[in-house]
Scaffold this active site. Sequence first.
Site, PDB file in Angstrom:
ATOM      1  N   ASP A 133       0.007  -3.734  -3.192  1.00 21.94           N
ATOM      2  CA  ASP A 133      -0.398  -4.641  -4.221  1.00 21.94           C
ATOM      3  C   ASP A 133       0.821  -4.991  -4.678  1.00 21.94           C
ATOM      4  OD1 ASP A 133      -1.741  -6.008  -6.244  1.00 21.94           O
ATOM      5  OD2 ASP A 133      -2.552  -4.296  -7.578  1.00 21.94           O
TER       6      ASP A 133
ATOM      7  N   ASP B 141      -2.107 -11.366  -2.646  1.00 25.66           N
ATOM      8  CA  ASP B 141      -1.052 -10.412  -3.295  1.00 25.66           C
ATOM      9  C   ASP B 141      -1.648  -9.129  -2.899  1.00 25.66           C
ATOM     10  OD1 ASP B 141      -2.935 -10.553  -5.191  1.00 25.66           O
ATOM     11  OD2 ASP B 141      -1.601 -10.519  -6.652  1.00 25.66           O
ATOM     12  N   GLU B 142      -2.446  -8.911  -2.658  1.00 25.09           N
ATOM     13  CA  GLU B 142      -2.957  -7.312  -2.023  1.00 25.09           C
ATOM     14  C   GLU B 142      -3.763  -7.228  -0.748  1.00 25.09           C
ATOM     15  OE1 GLU B 142      -5.831  -5.458  -4.533  1.00 25.09           O
ATOM     16  OE2 GLU B 142      -6.359  -7.361  -5.320  1.00 25.09           O
TER      17      GLU B 142
END
Lengths: 417, 372
Positions: free
Chosen positions: A41, A134-135
């Site tokens: 993350d 983003d993860e």
Amino acid sequence: MQALCRDCLTLSTPSRRCAHCGSRRMLAHAELSDLAIAHMDCDAFYASVEKRDNPELADKPLIIGGGRRGVVSTACYIARIRGVRSAMPMFQALKLCPEAVVLKPRMTAYAEASRSIRAMMQDLTPAIEPLSLDEAFLDLTGTARLHGAPPAVMLARLTNRMRDELGLTGSIGLSYNKFLAKVASDLDKPRGFSVIGRGDAAAFLRDRPVSLIWGIGPSAQSALERAGIRTFADLLRWERTELVARFGATGDRLWHLARGEDTRPVSADAPVKSISNETTFDADTDDTDILDGHLWRMAEKVSDRAKAKDLAGQVVTLKLKRADHSTLTRRVALRDATHMADTIYRTARGLFDRVADLGPFRLLGCGISDLVSADQADKSGDLLDPEAAQRGRAERATDAIRNRFGSDAIRKGRALR
Amino acid sequence: MKISIERSTLLKAVSQAQSVVERRNTIPILANVLIEADGNEVQFRATDLDIEVLDKSPAQVERAGATTVAATTLHEIVRKLPDGALVVLTADEAAGRLTVEAGRSNFTLATLPKEDFPVMASSEYETSFTAKAAVLRRLFDKSKFAISTEETRYYLNGVYMHISESDGGNVLRCVATDGHRLARIDADLPEGAAGMPGVIVPRKTVGELRKLLEDDEMDIAVSVSETKVRFATPNITLTSKVIDGTFPDYSRVIPQGNNRRLEVDAAEFAQAVDRVATVSSERSRAVKLQLGEDRLILSVNAPDSGAAEEELAVAYGDEPLEIGFNAKYLLEIATQVDRENAVFLFNSSGDPTLMREGNDTSAVYVVMPMRV
């Protein structure tokens, strides 16, 4: 027990400092070399990209969000100290942190950074399940021999590379399933690396609230609370059959999660369940023409994405947020699945007309769900709307033009409202 | 109020009432049936505010009066009483109780005051006429399958009953459509019906009306205004609001130039469609019709579950044609045909198809094809 130095990436016995390079960033865990499911993350991703691209922002509180009226998409860690959180209405965020710099998101820049990170992850394993820009989950099972190092080492190397080559940081959660990996990545943010092993999962979970589970929101939480379930220890007291009887399929999942069990695979292409788009306006509006323009643009975006994925939806949903932040959603099942912007728009417009007098609104969105493959879409026409076939042909022709000359090459008049 | 009434008479009245009351309603009085006794007659009245049904039955009235009681509970009780029982209903207005006695059974039910019961305002009807039950039954039975359930086009949620011109004369016509199929049924214009305003009779009303139409020879008094419609037998009066909306101009939907003519035994056709559709589990099962000289091949191809094909001997003399339909829609229109062969008139595989019974144009069905 083994320990990993997150700077020089050497494995040694646990100590306060790395015997090799003297770093204090040591990570020790009994199962360190045995675990292979990870969740990565990025730390305050949008804000970090902005700070990287504009060093002047480095020590200022920074909020990324849709103008002064939308909600916070990301707040940098300086702003977070002041209490600013994701999804908080912007006015509230600015009350907490009036000197914050507010930037509109630059999705293309974030997508670019995301692609670079994705490429680095590809070097570790092909089994990547992105959850957003983003993860992502990564499954590194069986890669130790290929890489000559256990997953923990490769993951530490990944975040170091992100830091050195992209100027972005991320936090890693490493465990033996997705549920615990995701929980772990959140334990030590930013720049964290947390491990939950088979041996310590039960002790770790016992006194934590069940809200830790991704997908247990406030309403599920209060339903659980009514049953006397607040922590994982409470869950463990329930028989599996009782949980299923009370909460259905969710109950079964809870029973397993309470025991640290989660068999969902990390799958590179998780099926899409719905496609939707929404927008928050600069000013609340009850102007039907303006709302109609937004509705068309949202329908067109949904349609574009559905067509790109060769999917069509059986259900059309309209979402509106009123000035007092209350949300209205209306949905209707179509006789015939569709991915045509015209049909999505007309259906959503029909739903909108029935709630139009509840405005002014601050947000409008629409989407399709109950997805089927595109060849099942728009199979039969409407007797009462003989022009629909013609509009369908016009839309296909428009799509062909936009594919060739760009998405702004041809637009409907109503898109300009 | 105290009355004695024969169990079967009571059951008929109460079952009509309980089907009208809304099961999930938030206004308690709407779950109740209003019982009014006077002279040698008892009236049962139930409403959901859109429909009101009033049943008059003979009874032995010992003490006149009125009360209201939960329709479904009373119905359940009466249903379970032995056939031929004599039922005594006694209302204690002061205590708010109704006792139901039959033989050794004794029930006490809570009541609500009759003053709370919403009686539908009576209105002026512009047109009144009488029609045989059999005529109305045909009009509604053959059209109701096409009623839409789509909420956004609420004006399609009923049968459009109106006067229309056909072959130079006027007819009483019922039309229903959901945009995928359409039914248009005509009957001879009853005396006094000319000038009737067109009304959209809601789906639920059509269902309730059906219960009044069992006896072929029964005369049904029909009264129509812009906002309401009423159907009455000597014992039962069904009053309903009509759907406040404009029914679309359906005449442009009915294809005029379709000239590829298929004639087929309707029952054989329906059975074959039903058989081949079995292999598909999709929500909308598509059946492909391949037409060649005097033969029809019906086929279903469901990649995930299987395929089926069946050939029928038919009368067809035009160019070969391939066209797909939703199996359910084909079945529904084919089962409307009960006397002669079904005649289908096609244009192309993308255009609406027309179906009728022989050369009878008093019942016409249109169905939209489906891409296969």
